[in-house]
Design an enzyme around this catalytic site. Sequence first.
Site, mmCIF file in Angstrom:
data_model
loop_
_atom_site.group_PDB
_atom_site.id
_atom_site.type_symbol
_atom_site.label_atom_id
_atom_site.label_comp_id
_atom_site.label_asym_id
_atom_site.label_seq_id
_atom_site.Cartn_x
_atom_site.Cartn_y
_atom_site.Cartn_z
ATOM 1 N N SER A 9 0.853 -1.193 0.000
ATOM 2 C CA SER A 9 0.000 0.000 0.000
ATOM 3 C C SER A 9 0.883 1.234 0.000
ATOM 4 C CB SER A 9 -0.892 0.007 1.245
ATOM 5 O OG SER A 9 -1.374 1.323 1.445
ATOM 6 N N HIS A 34 -1.253 -1.383 -4.321
ATOM 7 C CA HIS A 34 -2.525 -1.053 -3.670
ATOM 8 C C HIS A 34 -2.596 0.453 -3.434
ATOM 9 C CE1 HIS A 34 -5.999 -2.055 -1.073
ATOM 10 N NE2 HIS A 34 -5.556 -1.102 -0.270
ATOM 11 N N ASP A 36 -4.797 3.538 -1.947
ATOM 12 C CA ASP A 36 -5.876 3.865 -1.006
ATOM 13 C C ASP A 36 -6.437 5.243 -1.306
ATOM 14 O OD1 ASP A 36 -6.043 1.600 0.806
ATOM 15 O OD2 ASP A 36 -3.972 2.094 1.313
ATOM 16 N N MET A 38 -9.152 7.996 -0.303
ATOM 17 C CA MET A 38 -10.034 8.418 0.805
ATOM 18 C C MET A 38 -10.483 9.854 0.569
ATOM 19 S SD MET A 38 -8.004 6.934 4.084
ATOM 20 C CE MET A 38 -6.832 5.580 3.901
ATOM 21 N N HIS A 67 -8.420 0.959 -4.158
ATOM 22 C CA HIS A 67 -9.341 0.718 -3.037
ATOM 23 C C HIS A 67 -10.049 2.030 -2.714
ATOM 24 C CE1 HIS A 67 -9.538 -0.277 1.590
ATOM 25 N NE2 HIS A 67 -10.728 -0.185 1.050
ATOM 26 N N MET A 69 -12.277 4.273 -0.666
ATOM 27 C CA MET A 69 -12.901 4.503 0.645
ATOM 28 C C MET A 69 -13.568 5.871 0.562
ATOM 29 S SD MET A 69 -9.825 2.967 2.957
ATOM 30 C CE MET A 69 -8.677 3.158 1.598
ATOM 31 N N GLY A 143 -8.885 4.220 7.098
ATOM 32 C CA GLY A 143 -8.476 5.593 7.428
ATOM 33 C C GLY A 143 -6.985 5.794 7.499
ATOM 34 N N PHE A 144 -6.270 4.864 8.100
ATOM 35 C CA PHE A 144 -4.857 5.118 8.361
ATOM 36 C C PHE A 144 -4.041 3.832 8.255
ATOM 37 C CE2 PHE A 144 -7.535 7.971 10.766
ATOM 38 C CZ PHE A 144 -7.072 9.205 10.309
ATOM 39 N N GLY A 146 -0.706 1.637 9.723
ATOM 40 C CA GLY A 146 -0.066 1.450 11.018
ATOM 41 C C GLY A 146 -0.988 1.069 12.166
ATOM 42 N N ASP A 172 -6.514 -6.378 4.352
ATOM 43 C CA ASP A 172 -5.905 -5.037 4.366
ATOM 44 C C ASP A 172 -5.934 -4.480 5.781
ATOM 45 O OD1 ASP A 172 -5.070 -2.478 3.767
ATOM 46 O OD2 ASP A 172 -6.803 -1.962 2.530
ATOM 47 N N GLY A 173 -4.731 -4.268 6.333
ATOM 48 C CA GLY A 173 -4.612 -3.608 7.623
ATOM 49 C C GLY A 173 -3.902 -4.453 8.656
ATOM 50 N N GLY A 174 -2.773 -3.939 9.131
ATOM 51 C CA GLY A 174 -2.047 -4.628 10.197
ATOM 52 C C GLY A 174 -1.382 -5.925 9.768
HETATM 53 C C1 DX5 Z 1 -6.358 1.581 5.625
HETATM 54 C C2 DX5 Z 1 -5.885 1.268 4.233
HETATM 55 C C3 DX5 Z 1 -4.744 0.333 4.176
HETATM 56 C C4 DX5 Z 1 -3.494 0.794 4.852
HETATM 57 C C5 DX5 Z 1 -2.831 -0.412 5.445
HETATM 58 O O1 DX5 Z 1 -7.505 2.352 5.564
HETATM 59 O O2 DX5 Z 1 -6.928 0.696 3.472
HETATM 60 O O3 DX5 Z 1 -4.458 -0.099 2.846
HETATM 61 O O4 DX5 Z 1 -2.592 1.439 3.993
HETATM 62 O O5 DX5 Z 1 -1.750 0.006 6.196
HETATM 63 P P1 DX5 Z 1 -0.932 -0.954 7.160
HETATM 64 O O6 DX5 Z 1 -0.424 -2.097 6.346
HETATM 65 O O7 DX5 Z 1 0.123 -0.061 7.696
HETATM 66 O O8 DX5 Z 1 -1.902 -1.428 8.230
HETATM 67 ZN ZN ZN Z 2 -6.475 -0.257 1.444
#
Ligand code: DX5
Ligand code: ZN
Length: 216
Positions: A9, A34, A36, A38, A67, A69, A143-144, A146, A172-174
Amino acid sequence: MPKLKIAPSILASDFGRLAEEIEGVVEAGADWIHVDVMDGHFAPNITIGPPVVAALRRYCNVLMDVHLMITDPDAYVEDFANAGADLITFHVEAARHPHRLITKIKQLGCQAGLVLNPGTSHDEIEFLVDAIDMVLLMTVNPGFGGQQFIPEMLPKIRHVRDMLGDRDLEVDGGIDQTTAPLVVEAGANVLVAGSYIYGSDSYLEAIESLKAAGRD
Ligand code: DX5
Ligand code: ZN
């Protein structure tokens, strides 16, 4: 299960050097990029729009996974398709007529995928699943980068894998070296990772360590 793929991402990359940051992870073995998107409404952050995607397309020779959002995906899918997206995913929570939007994305020549927030049940896609190319399950709230992986998503991954057969199931995420084996074991085969890859000293080693999750 379909082939394991790694989708860095770019949200976690250096935005001042986006093109180089894409080329860097592709050289290091990334399968998809990927992106993102938003709008500050659906997700509490504002990132990038179609002109930036169009500019980055020239530096990206792998699948561009966009993606969305945003609150009104229907109004923008055409712009993202024209910008060069290969795959467009949108949130089932945001679309008024998700089946119609899936059809529209495909007519624009892109693959279409549905995204579910952590709090949304897999039941929401029961009657849409035959129409789509893939599913993206959020393992954090949008949203973010990390944020911490939400372990309650593992049973949902299992349910959705059963629904999808051999189509792609993205998470997606963490996602990092610790959570990757858990999601792969549950049935995910496309791993989005932002901070884990872009925060590492070696993109090659980070991507390799995620790919290793599929070999265990
Ligand atoms: C969150 C995004 C993710 C984000 C994942 O809203 O959709 O794609 O970049 O970030 P990490 O891998 O740091 O959790
Ligand atoms: Zn994403």
